[in-house]
Design a protein around this motif. Structure first.
Motif, mmCIF file in Angstrom:
data_model
loop_
_atom_site.group_PDB
_atom_site.id
_atom_site.type_symbol
_atom_site.label_atom_id
_atom_site.label_comp_id
_atom_site.label_asym_id
_atom_site.label_seq_id
_atom_site.Cartn_x
_atom_site.Cartn_y
_atom_site.Cartn_z
ATOM 1 N N HIS A 1 0.850 -1.184 0.000
ATOM 2 C CA HIS A 1 0.000 0.000 0.000
ATOM 3 C C HIS A 1 0.896 1.248 0.000
ATOM 4 N N ARG A 2 0.626 2.185 -0.915
ATOM 5 C CA ARG A 2 1.444 3.406 -0.968
ATOM 6 C C ARG A 2 1.150 4.280 0.246
ATOM 7 N N LEU A 3 2.200 4.780 0.883
ATOM 8 C CA LEU A 3 2.010 5.486 2.155
ATOM 9 C C LEU A 3 2.000 7.001 1.999
ATOM 10 N N ALA A 4 2.524 7.514 0.860
ATOM 11 C CA ALA A 4 2.537 8.975 0.655
ATOM 12 C C ALA A 4 2.614 9.232 -0.835
ATOM 13 N N ASP A 5 2.207 10.428 -1.258
ATOM 14 C CA ASP A 5 2.239 10.751 -2.681
ATOM 15 C C ASP A 5 3.656 11.053 -3.166
ATOM 16 N N GLY A 6 4.410 11.765 -2.373
ATOM 17 C CA GLY A 6 5.753 12.167 -2.805
ATOM 18 C C GLY A 6 6.775 11.073 -2.529
#
Ligand code: PLP
Length: 258
Positions: A196-201
Motif C-alpha cells: 500500500h502506498r504510504l505517501a504521494d511524494g
C-alpha cells in the motif's frame, strides 16, 4: 549470531537520508556489518542535490582493495558510482569474487532531479557491471534510461534481465494506491511485490534502504525472492514510521525497525 559484512560502494548524502548513511542503517538493522567505500561526496538537503563530487579514483580503489584484503565480504552493494572508472573497478572486484552476491542499485539522479553521476555511467553499467550482477534494483525512470526505451516496468525488467541479472524495477516513485515492484528473473519468470502506498511524494533514501536490506538478506543466505520479500516488509515498516527532519522529503526510520 554471525554478522556478515556487506561492502557498500555508494555516495555520501550530508542530509543523512540517502546514500551511505541509509545503507549503514539498513544493513545494521538487518543483522549485517556495512563496510563503506565512498564513491562521491554530495551537497544536498532533503529536497535535492546541488553538487556531486567524485572521490579520487585511486583513493576509491585503495579503499575497496584494503577492506577486501582484511574483511570477508559476504555481499557487495553499489549505489552511486560516479564515473566509468568506479564501475570498472567494482566489475573487476566481482570477477575476482564471482560467488559473492552483487546488488546494483543503478542510481543516476536524485528524486529531485539533481545529477549524481557523469554521463558515461549509464552505458558503463549496462556494458560492464549489470551483466555481472546478481540483482539490480532500478526505479522505472532508471530502468528506462538503462534500456533506452519508454517501456512499462515489466518490459524494462525483462530487457534488463536479458543482460544477466535478476531485475527488480521498483515502484515506489509511481502513482496510484499501491506501490508495485516488478521482478524479472534471468529465467524469464515475473513476480510482483505490492504494498500500500504510504505517501504521494518520494521518500528520501527508500531505494538505498531496499537495496541494502536485500544485500544483507542475501548475505544471510536468503534466495533472491525471499530476500526481496523480507527487505520489502522491512522497508514498508521504515516508511510507515518515516519522519521529516528538514523541509523536504520524509526519511525512512531504518533504525527502529527490523
Ligand atoms: N545516493 C546518494 C548519495 C543520493 O544522494 C541519492 C539521492 O539523493 C541516492 C543515492 C538515491 O536515493 P533514493 O534511495 O531516494 O533513490
Amino acid at each position: 549470531m554471525t554478522r556478515p559484512t556487506i561492502l557498500v560502494c555508494a555516495g555520501h548524502d550530508p542530509s543523512g537520508g540517502a546514500g551511505i548513511q541509509a545503507d549503514i542503517e539498513a544493513i545494521g538493522a538487518n543483522g549485517a556489518h556495512a563496510a563503506t567505500a565512498v564513491t562521491a561526496l554530495t551537497v544536498q538537503d532533503t529536497r535535492d542535490v546541488t553538487e556531486a563530487i567524485p572521490v579520487d579514483p585511486g583513493v576509491f580503489q585503495r579503499a575497496v582493495d584494503t577492506v577486501c584484503a582484511d574483511l570477508a565480504i559476504a555481499a557487495i552493494k553499489t549505489g552511486v558510482l560516479a564515473n566509468a572508472a568506479q564501475v570498472d573497478h567494482v566489475a573487476a572486484l566481482k570477477r575476482r569474487h564471482p560467488r559473492v552476491p552483487l546488488v546494483v542499485d543503478p542510481v543516476l539522479a536524485a528524486a529531485g532531479g539533481g545529477r549524481l553521476t557523469d554521463d558515461s555511467v549509464g552505458q558503463a553499467l549496462v556494458e560492464h557491471l549489470i551483466p555481472l550482477a546478481d540483482l539490480i534494483t532500478p526505479n522505472l525512470g532508471e530502468a528506462r534510461r538503462l534500456t533506452g526505451t519508454d517501456h512499462d516496468a515489466e518490459n524494462c525488467a525483462r530487457a534488463l534481465a536479458r543482460l544477466g541479472p535478476d531485475a527488480l524495477v521498483t515502484g515506489g516513485d509511481g502513482e496510484g494506491p499501491d506501490a508495485i515492484s516488478t521482478l524479472a528473473t534471468r529465467d524469464s519468470e515475473i513476480a510482483r511485490y505490492v504494498t500500500h502506498r504510504l505517501a504521494d511524494g518520494p521518500f528520501h533514501g527508500s531505494g538505498c534502504t531496499l537495496a541494502s536490506a536485500i544485500a544483507a538478506r542475501l548475505a544471510h543466505g536468503d534466495t533472491v525472492t525471499t530476500a526481496i520479500d523480507r527487505a520489502s516488509a522491512y522497508v514498508h515498516a521504515c516508511l510507515k514510521s518515516a519522519y521529516t527532519p528538514g523541509h523536504g522529503q520524509m526519511i525512512p526510520d531504518r533504525v527502529n525497525n527490523r
